[in-house]
Scaffold this motif. Structure first.
Motif, PDB file in Angstrom:
ATOM      1  N   PHE A 194       0.824  -1.204   0.000  1.00 32.44           N
ATOM      2  CA  PHE A 194       0.000   0.000   0.000  1.00 32.44           C
ATOM      3  C   PHE A 194       0.862   1.261   0.000  1.00 32.44           C
ATOM      4  O   PHE A 194       1.945   1.280   0.581  1.00 32.44           O
ATOM      5  N   THR A 195       0.334   2.281  -0.612  1.00 29.65           N
ATOM      6  CA  THR A 195       0.922   3.617  -0.456  1.00 29.65           C
ATOM      7  C   THR A 195       0.325   4.243   0.794  1.00 29.65           C
ATOM      8  O   THR A 195      -0.657   3.739   1.363  1.00 29.65           O
ATOM      9  N   VAL A 196       0.888   5.368   1.229  1.00 28.40           N
ATOM     10  CA  VAL A 196       0.338   6.075   2.385  1.00 28.40           C
ATOM     11  C   VAL A 196      -1.114   6.465   2.127  1.00 28.40           C
ATOM     12  O   VAL A 196      -1.988   6.311   2.990  1.00 28.40           O
ATOM     13  N   GLU A 197      -1.402   6.957   0.930  1.00 28.29           N
ATOM     14  CA  GLU A 197      -2.765   7.369   0.596  1.00 28.29           C
ATOM     15  C   GLU A 197      -3.726   6.184   0.664  1.00 28.29           C
ATOM     16  O   GLU A 197      -4.849   6.306   1.170  1.00 28.29           O
ATOM     17  N   GLN A 198      -3.301   5.009   0.187  1.00 30.11           N
ATOM     18  CA  GLN A 198      -4.170   3.840   0.221  1.00 30.11           C
ATOM     19  C   GLN A 198      -4.431   3.375   1.659  1.00 30.11           C
ATOM     20  O   GLN A 198      -5.532   2.918   1.986  1.00 30.11           O
ATOM     21  N   ILE A 199      -3.417   3.500   2.493  1.00 24.42           N
ATOM     22  CA  ILE A 199      -3.607   3.127   3.899  1.00 24.42           C
ATOM     23  C   ILE A 199      -4.652   4.033   4.539  1.00 24.42           C
ATOM     24  O   ILE A 199      -5.525   3.582   5.290  1.00 24.42           O
ATOM     25  N   GLU A 200      -4.583   5.312   4.215  1.00 23.54           N
ATOM     26  CA  GLU A 200      -5.512   6.271   4.812  1.00 23.54           C
ATOM     27  C   GLU A 200      -6.920   6.157   4.240  1.00 23.54           C
ATOM     28  O   GLU A 200      -7.908   6.355   4.955  1.00 23.54           O
ATOM     29  N   THR A 201      -7.040   5.825   2.949  1.00 25.92           N
ATOM     30  CA  THR A 201      -8.355   5.826   2.300  1.00 25.92           C
ATOM     31  C   THR A 201      -8.987   4.445   2.175  1.00 25.92           C
ATOM     32  O   THR A 201     -10.220   4.323   2.120  1.00 25.92           O
ATOM     33  N   LEU A 202      -8.165   3.390   2.108  1.00 24.09           N
ATOM     34  CA  LEU A 202      -8.684   2.035   1.948  1.00 24.09           C
ATOM     35  C   LEU A 202      -8.598   1.213   3.236  1.00 24.09           C
ATOM     36  O   LEU A 202      -9.583   0.608   3.667  1.00 24.09           O
ATOM     37  N   VAL A 203      -7.423   1.188   3.834  1.00 23.80           N
ATOM     38  CA  VAL A 203      -7.187   0.315   4.979  1.00 23.80           C
ATOM     39  C   VAL A 203      -7.853   0.858   6.233  1.00 23.80           C
ATOM     40  O   VAL A 203      -8.616   0.157   6.922  1.00 23.80           O
ATOM     41  N   LYS A 204      -7.575   2.114   6.557  1.00 26.46           N
ATOM     42  CA  LYS A 204      -8.071   2.690   7.810  1.00 26.46           C
ATOM     43  C   LYS A 204      -9.587   2.592   7.951  1.00 26.46           C
ATOM     44  O   LYS A 204     -10.076   2.134   8.997  1.00 26.46           O
ATOM     45  N   PRO A 205     -10.395   2.991   6.966  1.00 23.27           N
ATOM     46  CA  PRO A 205     -11.863   2.937   7.147  1.00 23.27           C
ATOM     47  C   PRO A 205     -12.377   1.526   7.424  1.00 23.27           C
ATOM     48  O   PRO A 205     -13.277   1.343   8.254  1.00 23.27           O
ATOM     49  N   GLN A 206     -11.814   0.536   6.743  1.00 17.42           N
ATOM     50  CA  GLN A 206     -12.307  -0.825   6.923  1.00 17.42           C
ATOM     51  C   GLN A 206     -11.949  -1.368   8.315  1.00 17.42           C
ATOM     52  O   GLN A 206     -12.772  -2.009   8.969  1.00 17.42           O
ATOM     53  N   LEU A 207     -10.719  -1.106   8.758  1.00 19.11           N
ATOM     54  CA  LEU A 207     -10.315  -1.575  10.086  1.00 19.11           C
ATOM     55  C   LEU A 207     -11.093  -0.835  11.170  1.00 19.11           C
ATOM     56  O   LEU A 207     -11.512  -1.437  12.166  1.00 19.11           O
ATOM     57  N   ALA A 208     -11.268   0.477  10.982  1.00 18.96           N
ATOM     58  CA  ALA A 208     -11.979   1.278  11.976  1.00 18.96           C
ATOM     59  C   ALA A 208     -13.408   0.770  12.176  1.00 18.96           C
ATOM     60  O   ALA A 208     -13.918   0.721  13.310  1.00 18.96           O
ATOM     61  N   GLU A 209     -14.059   0.378  11.095  1.00 22.34           N
ATOM     62  CA  GLU A 209     -15.429  -0.117  11.186  1.00 22.34           C
ATOM     63  C   GLU A 209     -15.501  -1.378  12.042  1.00 22.34           C
ATOM     64  O   GLU A 209     -16.388  -1.531  12.894  1.00 22.34           O
ATOM     65  N   GLU A 210     -14.549  -2.299  11.822  1.00 21.61           N
ATOM     66  CA  GLU A 210     -14.529  -3.544  12.596  1.00 21.61           C
ATOM     67  C   GLU A 210     -14.272  -3.245  14.073  1.00 21.61           C
ATOM     68  O   GLU A 210     -14.908  -3.818  14.963  1.00 21.61           O
ATOM     69  N   ILE A 211     -13.321  -2.357  14.342  1.00 24.47           N
ATOM     70  CA  ILE A 211     -12.953  -2.044  15.726  1.00 24.47           C
ATOM     71  C   ILE A 211     -14.108  -1.385  16.466  1.00 24.47           C
ATOM     72  O   ILE A 211     -14.417  -1.735  17.618  1.00 24.47           O
ATOM     73  N   GLU A 212     -14.776  -0.434  15.836  1.00 26.89           N
ATOM     74  CA  GLU A 212     -15.881   0.275  16.480  1.00 26.89           C
ATOM     75  C   GLU A 212     -17.006  -0.684  16.852  1.00 26.89           C
ATOM     76  O   GLU A 212     -17.606  -0.569  17.932  1.00 26.89           O
ATOM     77  N   GLU A 213     -17.305  -1.641  15.971  1.00 25.32           N
ATOM     78  CA  GLU A 213     -18.368  -2.598  16.258  1.00 25.32           C
ATOM     79  C   GLU A 213     -18.019  -3.459  17.468  1.00 25.32           C
ATOM     80  O   GLU A 213     -18.883  -3.724  18.321  1.00 25.32           O
TER      81      GLU A 213
END
Length: 555
Positions: free
Chosen positions: A79-98
């Motif tokens: 991943f690039t930094v941008e992909q981590i921020e736009t692709l990876v972070k939202p998906q992981l955050a959703e799982e963690i919040e639940e």
């Protein structure tokens, strides 16, 4: 999104769910029952995806200074930094919040929970927050508990408190999440009340104070200073603070500057000598933020001691103390016993009130004497105590000073490297060589010596052995001195120790000691167990079994 990227994200999610599965199995109820100042156990976790194996760490040890390799590009990263921020972070955050929502009522999680991520991107390693979760119900419960504790245990308190309570309370009172507008002077008042309530129990008092200072240092370095200073690592590894261009120093609340200076003085007064520079740095930061009090501290000290105990003058002597620089200035007006007696009494009073033991003396005196021991620093502190030792009538006062001054992991401020020595060293060395009645003092001193960071005790031990020899009166003290000297110690007493009577005395002294201690003694006397074995083989009289018993004690 490529298949490899999708697979990597799925693996991250699996690790997150496995970690939460384990977390749900834990029972935090017993933990938070210890004190109502704790409403949950865990408040931090970080998923680390910088290596082949994905790890989750649930204790915040601090980011620290990044490794150079973390700054290097990695074309093999997925991943690039941008992909981590736009692709990876939202998906992981959703799982963690639940998963965090499911633990809302559980004592396993605290009133707030931060979940971060550390990832290897194409450009470099990136660390960023994934979820900042807050449980308002738990937060309000905690605020109510804090208010009740302060009112009942501190404001109306008359009894000692628990160190665990201070650990959490200090953390909470300095938390901007709990108290967005910190009242520095009010916080200081609560800390001082804790110390007042626990002053009758020395060890507990030290634990309370340590908990407070740890939290204060974290608050200064992580919350107060970063908005106003650029922070760099110096060549010595210490943080260096430079006021940011355009930083509005006047926007810092005066109460927070007061709290910053309170932290600095606490470090200087109560932390080990290796922490002193941090305290001075904090004072300098306050100065850069426009504090007049900071300049006063550097010039006059903290003001923590009564005027008569920090600045004394009469026809014989002038003594002035500055606890910020851990310095005592002594001007001898008349070279008489009375002058030195008053100066020593001045130092004792200061130490009894908590003056830093890793201090140094600035001496103005026409007399220049030093102890008859090579290898000691030719410092003013050394000269002062050598001058005092010239007056035999002051020896009991010097013993009182030494017992007050001696402290493990503290060193005089004007002796470095191989000449470093624990406070009280010059007095103990002089008294120990002056008369056998001070042998117990020498033993007490030696048991406190940090052998890994001090060598000067070798000089005293060698002179002690040369002056008193090996006999029933000296053997106990000599053995303690040898045990707390390094292998560099040079003794010329092997023939004396090989006398039948002295071998028996030595055997008596090693009873109950660890085998490595006996081996150390053998090394200092004979040069090692092999050499003692050789000596035992050559000895054909009653000394042989004594030597063999000594060897057995070393194994």
């Amino acid at each position: 999104m490529e298949a490899a990227q999708r697979a990597e994200i799925d693996e991250m999610k699996r690790e997150i769910h496995q970690w939460f599965d384990q977390l749900e199995k834990q029972d935090g109820a017993d933990v938070i029952k210890r004190t109502k100042l704790q409403v949950g156990v865990f408040d931090y976790a970080r998923i680390d995806c910088t290596a082949q194996k994905i790890d989750i760490i649930d204790h915040d040890l601090g980011i620290g200074w990044p490794d150079e390799k973390d700054k290097q590009p990695d074309p093999h990263a997925l991943f690039t930094v941008e992909q981590i921020e736009t692709l990876v972070k939202p998906q992981l955050a959703e799982e963690i919040e639940e998963r965090l929502k499911l633990l809302a009522a559980s004592p396993v999680t605290d009133y707030r929970f931060a979940f971060c991520g550390k990832f290897r991107a194409v450009e470099s390693v990136i660390e960023l927050p994934l979820v900042e979760y807050a449980n308002e119900a738990k937060k309000q419960e905690l605020l109510g508990n804090i208010q009740a504790y302060v009112a009942q245990k501190l404001d109306a308190g008359k009894f000692p408190t628990k160190p665990l309570e201070t650990f959490f309370l200090a953390r909470h009172l300095l938390s901007e999440q709990l108290f967005p507008q910190l009242d520095g002077e009010w916080i200081i008042a609560k800390f001082e009340k804790i110390l007042e309530l626990n002053k009758s129990r020395r060890e507990a008092l030290q634990e309370h104070r340590s908990n407070i200072i740890i939290m204060l240092k974290a608050w200064v370095e992580n919350q107060l200073l970063p908005p106003f200073f650029t922070i760099e690592e110096g060549e010595d590894g210490r943080k260096q603070y430079k006021l940011k261009s355009g930083a509005a120093a006047e926007s810092v609340q005066p109460g927070l500057i007061t709290l910053l200076l309170y932290t600095a003085v606490a470090i200087l007064r109560f932390e080990p000598s290796y922490s002193k520079q941090r305290g001075l740095t904090f004072i300098d930061c306050a100065r850069q933020l426009g504090s007049d009090k900071a300049a006063q501290l550097l010039e006059e000290g903290s003001g923590a001691y009564p005027q008569e105990d920090s600045d004394y003058s009469d026809a014989y002597v002038h003594c002035k103390a500055n606890d910020v620089f851990s310095t005592i200035t002594i001007v001898i007006k008349q070279e008489e016993q009375q002058s030195y007696a008053r100066a020593v009494a001045f130092i004792i009073r200061l130490l009894q009130q908590g003056f830093p033991k890793s201090y140094k003396i600035k001496l103005k005196s026409s007399v220049k004497q030093y102890l008859p021991l090579k290898g000691l620093a030719k410092s003013d502190t050394h000269r002062f105590f050598a001058n005092v030792l010239a007056f035999e009538e002051l020896h009991p006062l010097l013993e009182q000073y030494a017992r007050e001054a001696m402290e493990e992991f503290e060193w005089y401020g004007d002796a470095e490297d191989e000449k470093s020595c624990m406070p009280g060293s010059y007095a103990v060395f002089g008294l120990g060589l002056a008369a056998p009645r001070y042998f117990p003092l020498a033993q007490q001193y030696m048991k406190l010596v940090d052998v890994e960071h001090q060598l000067v005790q070798n000089r005293f031990t060698a002179e002690f052995a040369a002056r008193y020899g090996v006999n029933a009166d000296s053997i106990a003290t000599l053995v303690v001195c040898m045990l707390n000297s390094t292998e560099e110690l040079k003794l010329k007493i092997k023939p004396t120790f090989e006398e039948e009577g002295n071998l028996a005395l030595l055997l008596e002294q090693v009873k109950g000691r660890q085998d490595y201690e006996v081996e150390h003694l053998i090394y200092l006397i004979w040069g090692g167990t092999d050499k003692l074995k050789a000596a035992a083989r050559k000895t054909k009289d009653v000394r042989q079994p004594l030597m063999e018993q000594l060897l057995q004690a070393a194994y």
